[in-house]
Design a protein around this motif. Structure first.
Motif, PDB file in Angstrom:
ATOM      1  N   ARG A 211       0.994  -0.968   0.033  1.00 43.36           N
ATOM      2  CA  ARG A 211       0.207  -0.106   0.210  1.00 43.36           C
ATOM      3  C   ARG A 211       1.133   1.451   0.397  1.00 43.36           C
ATOM      4  NH1 ARG A 211      -5.696  -0.076   1.135  1.00 43.36           N
ATOM      5  NH2 ARG A 211      -6.438  -2.174   0.905  1.00 43.36           N
ATOM      6  N   ALA A 212       1.711   1.048   0.583  1.00 41.18           N
ATOM      7  CA  ALA A 212       2.979   1.998   1.017  1.00 41.18           C
ATOM      8  C   ALA A 212       3.313   2.813  -0.876  1.00 41.18           C
ATOM      9  CB  ALA A 212       3.608   1.884   1.818  1.00 41.18           C
ATOM     10  N   HIS A 215       0.379   4.681  -2.374  1.00 37.92           N
ATOM     11  CA  HIS A 215       0.314   5.542  -1.786  1.00 37.92           C
ATOM     12  C   HIS A 215       0.532   7.133  -2.648  1.00 37.92           C
ATOM     13  CE1 HIS A 215      -1.398   9.090   0.925  1.00 37.92           C
ATOM     14  NE2 HIS A 215      -1.959   8.151   1.259  1.00 37.92           N
ATOM     15  N   GLY A 216      -1.164   7.920  -3.054  1.00 39.31           N
ATOM     16  CA  GLY A 216      -0.547   9.021  -3.607  1.00 39.31           C
ATOM     17  C   GLY A 216       0.554   9.434  -4.702  1.00 39.31           C
ATOM     18  N   ARG A 217       0.405   7.414  -5.435  1.00 37.36           N
ATOM     19  CA  ARG A 217       1.310   7.510  -6.613  1.00 37.36           C
ATOM     20  C   ARG A 217       0.391   7.843  -7.974  1.00 37.36           C
ATOM     21  NH1 ARG A 217       6.003   4.806  -5.622  1.00 37.36           N
ATOM     22  NH2 ARG A 217       6.291   5.728  -7.584  1.00 37.36           N
ATOM     23  N   ALA A 242      -6.500   1.872  -2.069  1.00 35.51           N
ATOM     24  CA  ALA A 242      -4.796   1.939  -1.639  1.00 35.51           C
ATOM     25  C   ALA A 242      -4.582   3.234  -2.034  1.00 35.51           C
ATOM     26  CB  ALA A 242      -3.943   0.796  -2.222  1.00 35.51           C
ATOM     27  N   LYS A 243      -5.235   4.124  -2.036  1.00 37.92           N
ATOM     28  CA  LYS A 243      -4.687   5.343  -2.050  1.00 37.92           C
ATOM     29  C   LYS A 243      -3.925   6.039  -3.451  1.00 37.92           C
ATOM     30  CE  LYS A 243      -7.427   6.124   1.469  1.00 37.92           C
ATOM     31  NZ  LYS A 243      -8.758   6.579   1.658  1.00 37.92           N
ATOM     32  N   ALA A 244      -4.473   5.175  -4.596  1.00 36.37           N
ATOM     33  CA  ALA A 244      -3.469   6.128  -5.603  1.00 36.37           C
ATOM     34  C   ALA A 244      -4.114   7.413  -5.785  1.00 36.37           C
ATOM     35  CB  ALA A 244      -3.703   4.700  -6.633  1.00 36.37           C
TER      36      ALA A 244
END
Length: 263
Positions: A211-212, A215-217, A242-244
């Motif tokens: 997830r890291a 995240h934000g990618r 997953a916060k992409a």
């Protein structure tokens, strides 16, 4: 009592096997002409002959800025297709190198079912050109995964081979394990649009340990063919959970229905 060859001898034997394999491959290339993967006519180099090349339908503007569906005329910049307006996908943009016609289908099947991994660099180069706009903004390439059972039977993931070729062309990093198919699904061939969506619902997941990485990618999903978009949509939803930051889609070929008139 166990017995093993000394390390130096094992290394020498590996070199001999490698040299023999290379020699055999060169001899085979000399003995047998390279054939066009579509029509089986002799061709200089690899891939398709001039006649089949002329039958490939490369997708170029004008097209829907969201789905990449080609328009029959230019309606102006930023115009969306009716499909994009009526049923917007989870992903932001989709691009494809070619229409899914007879020659494109042969290329996909040769790569996918006949282990023609030598086609991936050429197909990936065409995809990188079609997705230049997407790749300029991307942080990560993620191939659409196979379930481990199907991956075992096929021996390789064609989407992974295409992603590797695109990564070499663009310099964008690849994560082969950021997305997993957590349950086997039926083949999508022959299913309706609704059945396709139901078939892949909940089939994909980003593992907690990845997830890291997501995240934000800004992620580009890579696949061979885009038909209804059900698989890529399910993958995009998993990545967004997953916060992409954004998910785009880049495929080799897409099915293009007739009479796609923009609004």
């Amino acid at each position: 009592m166990s017995w093993s060859l000394p390390a130096q001898l094992r290394g020498a034997l590996r070199l001999c096997r490698s040299a023999w394999t290379q020699t055999a491959r060169v001899a085979l290339d000399i003995a047998l002409p390279t054939l066009c993967v579509a029509c089986r006519e002799p061709v200089a180099g690899e891939g398709v002959c001039a006649a089949c090349w002329g039958k490939l339908s490369f997708i170029a503007p004008p097209f829907c800025s969201r789905l990449g569906i080609p328009f029959v005329y230019d309606p102006g910049p930023g115009i969306l297709s009716m499909q994009a307006i009526a049923d917007p996908p989870a992903y932001q943009r989709a691009r494809a190198a070619v229409r899914y016609d007879d020659v494109a289908r042969t290329l996909v099947h040769q790569l996918k079912y006949h282990d023609r991994t030598d086609l991936a660099p050429t197909m990936g180069r065409w995809m990188a050109r079609a997705g230049k706009e997407l790749l300029a903004d991307a942080d990560l390439l993620v191939p659409v995964p196979l379930h481990w059972r199907r991956g075992f039977s096929r021996r390789f993931n064609q989407s992974g081979a295409l992603a590797r070729a695109i990564g070499q062309q663009s310099g964008v990093a690849i994560s082969r394990d950021a997305l997993r198919r957590i349950r086997p699904t039926e083949h999508q061939i022959g299913l309706s649009r609704t059945e396709r969506a139901s078939n892949v619902q909940g089939a994909f997941k980003v593992p907690p340990e990845r997830r890291a990485e997501i995240h934000g990618r800004r992620v580009i999903l890579v696949d061979d063919v885009l038909t209804s978009g059900a698989t890529t949509d399910a993958c995009a939803r998993a990545l967004l959970r997953a916060k992409a930051a954004q998910v785009d889609v880049l495929v080799f070929a897409r099915v293009v229905e007739a009479h796609k008139v923009p609004i």
